[in-house]
Structures are given as C-alpha cells and as structure tokens.
Design an enzyme around this catalytic site. Sequence first.
Site, short mmCIF file in Angstrom:
data_model
loop_
_atom_site.label_atom_id
_atom_site.label_comp_id
_atom_site.label_asym_id
_atom_site.label_seq_id
_atom_site.Cartn_x
_atom_site.Cartn_y
_atom_site.Cartn_z
N ASP A 193 -5.12 -41.23 29.18
CA ASP A 193 -5.48 -41.08 30.59
C ASP A 193 -4.84 -39.75 30.98
O ASP A 193 -3.60 -39.67 31.09
CB ASP A 193 -4.89 -42.23 31.42
N HIS A 194 -5.64 -38.72 31.17
CA HIS A 194 -5.00 -37.40 31.29
C HIS A 194 -4.14 -37.28 32.55
O HIS A 194 -3.28 -36.41 32.63
CB HIS A 194 -6.02 -36.26 31.18
N ASP A 251 -15.15 -44.20 36.47
CA ASP A 251 -14.73 -42.84 36.15
C ASP A 251 -13.30 -42.53 36.65
O ASP A 251 -12.55 -41.84 35.98
CB ASP A 251 -15.72 -41.86 36.79
N HIS A 256 -7.33 -43.45 36.24
CA HIS A 256 -6.40 -42.58 36.96
C HIS A 256 -5.77 -43.26 38.19
O HIS A 256 -4.56 -43.25 38.38
CB HIS A 256 -7.09 -41.30 37.40
C1 BG6 Z 1 -12.06 -37.22 34.69
C2 BG6 Z 1 -13.35 -37.69 35.30
O1 BG6 Z 1 -11.43 -38.26 33.99
O2 BG6 Z 1 -11.20 -36.76 35.71
C3 BG6 Z 1 -14.00 -36.58 36.10
O3 BG6 Z 1 -14.24 -38.11 34.26
C4 BG6 Z 1 -13.02 -36.03 37.12
O4 BG6 Z 1 -15.18 -37.03 36.75
C5 BG6 Z 1 -11.71 -35.67 36.44
O5 BG6 Z 1 -13.62 -34.87 37.68
C6 BG6 Z 1 -10.67 -35.27 37.46
O6 BG6 Z 1 -9.57 -34.75 36.79
P1 BG6 Z 1 -8.62 -33.70 37.48
O7 BG6 Z 1 -7.53 -33.51 36.50
O8 BG6 Z 1 -9.45 -32.48 37.73
O9 BG6 Z 1 -8.20 -34.34 38.76
#
Ligand code: BG6
Length: 505
Positions: A193-194, A251, A256
């Site tokens: 989960d980035h 998504d 997140h």
């Molecule tokens: C991703 C989603 O996991 O996270 C995207 O698939 C989203 O739709 C993105 O835009 C948002 O990541 P960040 O780091 O730009 O907030």
Amino acid sequence: MTGVSTKEELCLAEKIPDPCAIVIFGASGDLAKRKLLPSLLQLQAAGALPAQYRVIGAGRTPLTDAEYREAMRAALPPGADAAQAENLLGRLSYLGGDLAAPDFYRELKEKLGALSRDYDLKGRLFYLSTPPQAYPGIIEQLALAGLSRPDGEGAAWVRAVIEKPFGTDLAGARALNALVHKYFSEKQVYRIDHYLGKETVQNILMFRFANTLFEPAWNRNNIDHVQITSAETLGVEHRAGYYDKAGVLRDMFQNHLLQLLAMIAMEPPTRFEADAVRDKKVDVFKAVKPFGERELRENFVRAQYAAGAIDGEPAAAYRDEPGVPADSSTPTFAALKLEIDNWRWQGVPFYIRSGKRLGARLTEIAVHFKNVPVSIFKPLPAEQLCANVLRFRIQPEEAITIRFEAKKPGPKLCISTVNMEFNYRESFGAPPPESYGRLFLDAMAGDQTIFARADGVEESWNILEPMLARAAADGNGLAFYPAGGWGPAESAALMTRDGREWDTV
Ligand code: BG6
C-alpha cells in the site's frame, strides 16, 4: 516552528539488505517506469542498496536486454546522476514470454541460478506489478518451478511483493490469500500500500508514540471527531479499463484510507515490529461498527464527477472520459461516517472522504478536539472559542499543524485562532523521499511493518462489503458533483446534520 533539535538523531537499527535478485513482473508497465526504477535509482544513489544486486524485468513484450535498458533509461528522471543511472542500467536484464507458461519459469530459474552464482546473491524478490488477473498464474508457476521456497542455490530467502489491488472484494481477497498461502508463508509476502511508504504516514506512529504530550488526550474524552480527506484534482486519465470496475471504494478506501484510519485509531503496539503493529491495526478494522441498512442510508455517500472546471480549464464528465461507458454508475467520490466500537473511540465519529476531480490535491487527517468545558472569557461562550485541531497534512505540503486560541496583541482583550506548524521541508531541508524507495528497501531487508497482512486485507474488505453491494445494486443512489468542486451536497449534509462541517470545501 521550524528547527530540528541539535541533539544527535536517534536511529533504529539500520536495515542493510542482502545481495539479491529482483524480478519485476510487468517490467515495461507504468508502475515500473514511473516508480520502481526511479526509486531503485534513488536508493542506490543514497548508498542504501547492497553492492551486489541484479534486476530481471519480466514481461510479455519480446525485448532484448539492450532494448529493455534503453526503455528504462528513458524512464529515469532527466536530472539523474549519469554515473548512478549507468550503474543501475548495467544491472538490468530482461526475460520476455508468456507469464502463465511453465517454460518461462524454467528459463527464469536458470537465469536466476546463473546470476546467484556469478554475483553471490543471497535472496530473491519477486515483484508482481502486472494487472492483478495475472497474479494467480505467476504465483502458481513460480511455485511449480520450485522458485517459491528458499533453496541452497543462491536463495537463502524468497519474497513476493504484491501490488494493489489485492482482490476486488472479500471473497476475492480470501481466494487470493488462500492461493498465496498454498505456496508462500505469510512471512514471505509483502502486500503493497504505497501510502504506508509515505514519510508523513509513517510519522503518525512516531508522533503518537514517541511523545507523551498527545497520547493521554487521544480518546473519546478529548476528541470530538476525526476527518480524513484524500482529494485529487486528476480524473480517471487513461485508466478507465481498471477504474470503471474498481471505483473509489476499491481504489482508495479499501487500502489507503482505511490504513490512515488504522494508524490514527490504533492502540499502542507493544513494540515497533511488524506483527505487533499489524495486530493493532487489525483490531481497529474489527472494531469498526458494521454498516446495516440505516448506516448505508445515512452514513454513506457516493457520487460521480460531472463536467466542470479544474484550475480554470474545462473538465469533462466521468461518463465522457475515454473508455468509460456512457451509463457508468461507478463512484469517483465517496464519503463515510464510521464509528469504532471500542473504549477509546466510543461515540467519536470518523468522517472519511475521497474523490477524483475535486477542488485541490489534498490528503489530510484532522483530529478535532472538544470545546473547552466552560469559558472564563465572559461574555464569550465556550462554543465561540475555536476547538483545537491537530492536522497531519500528508500531501501536497507535508506538515503537522496545531490550531489553538491565543491572545491577540493590543490593549483590547481579543482572542485569535492561530496555527503552530511543523513543516517537513523547512525542518529537514528537503522534501520527503518517494514512498516506493522505503517499500523496496523494507521488502529487500525483510521488514514487513509497512506492508498489509492477510487478515488486515480481509478485514478491510469486510468493512466495505455492504457499501460495495449497495453501490453495485442501486444506481439511483449515485449523486453527481461538478469537476473542481468538493463533492455532492450529500457529502456536506453528512456533516451539517451533526452540526459540523468539512474543513476544506
Ligand atoms: C493509487 C490509486 O493507489 O493512488 C490512484 O490507484 C490514485 O487512483 C493514487 O490516484 C493516489 O496516490 P497519491 O500518492 O498520488 O496520493
């Protein structure tokens, strides 16, 4: 408040990964180009990688090693240090073929064996960044080829890193976990989960548990409510094929946003160790009050963007975006009011919202404290004094702020609301690094703390099941909002009904 104490910084034990081979499935994909290779470069330039490591790109496209290197060269940031870039590119090779076919894995095994011998590599990291439909085939074939377990020939350890989405619902996540566990032990699995790789997200635990000031107040006695917002100005872009099936709940919420909720709401773990931390997060998910008919009606809003404007430029409606069906009822925005049924949080609502094509890019957690019980500043009543708000700004400008009341200078007795701010860039002199670097490094070093565990993923899907079912069954419940706004009126009503409002509208 900008300074960092001059006291020497305190560091936990450094994680030094073993020499290893990294196999990136989906090697020419968007993620590999935009995030994975650039983060490896960043780690290498920072001296965080072992002297020996090799990267094999694996994908369907037939490419020679040289062609793959050229494609990846173009993906590296333009200002990158040339020597570092050459060093990284020199470690890349490529294997093309059918990722579901046994032959491919026989070749992969030979290649890995040769690299392990030539470079004395100790471990293997399989990074699955293909479309998720390919995961089961890759997992199974790795195992059938004897690549899923450590062996005596250059693989003291074997790990699988699996990108999101992990399943598309509870049943899917369970099935994928079952398949993974057939061949890999949970200790070998790193579900990405980035958001958990973002410095500001990791800092939530440091903030809560490396200080004494806040934790005693972190409960229902002092906190009125919590708001979590993750807003994007971007629309669906070129991802309609994936996004129209996923929607914002799959998504953003399943991963997140529920992870942010867990970090804010969890009990203190006994130690900062993978399972101790993840146990406490799972406890939060289990304590989320389930959504029945009434909660679905009253505490769940879903919506889709209509035409509008972003930064003064016209923006098309979601249904007019390339690849989106003209009658799509996929939500691009959702807002929820959740409650956590435990002693700490009883009666404290958590309002959570996320959407595409909103008025600004902003990810923030705002902890709203209660009003003072009584005002001594007569005739001002207690309700007119602004309550304290502690804000974790995760993006774009990473910061932590505390809002409080202060005396305004001057002969008259006036009270003003002010903010005390800790800003990452100002305090540490640089923007926080890319989240994928941390994730790569931890997976290579064998630290699972910031990766989702099997039960955590299943519990988070479990929370969303009723909302997903409702969204799939009832297209009439979908609201619309103009691109560039802050969601539909129903989202504002979720708050005003409780006598509150969203911080950013
Ligand atoms: C991703 C989603 O996991 O996270 C995207 O698939 C989203 O739709 C993105 O835009 C948002 O990541 P960040 O780091 O730009 O907030």
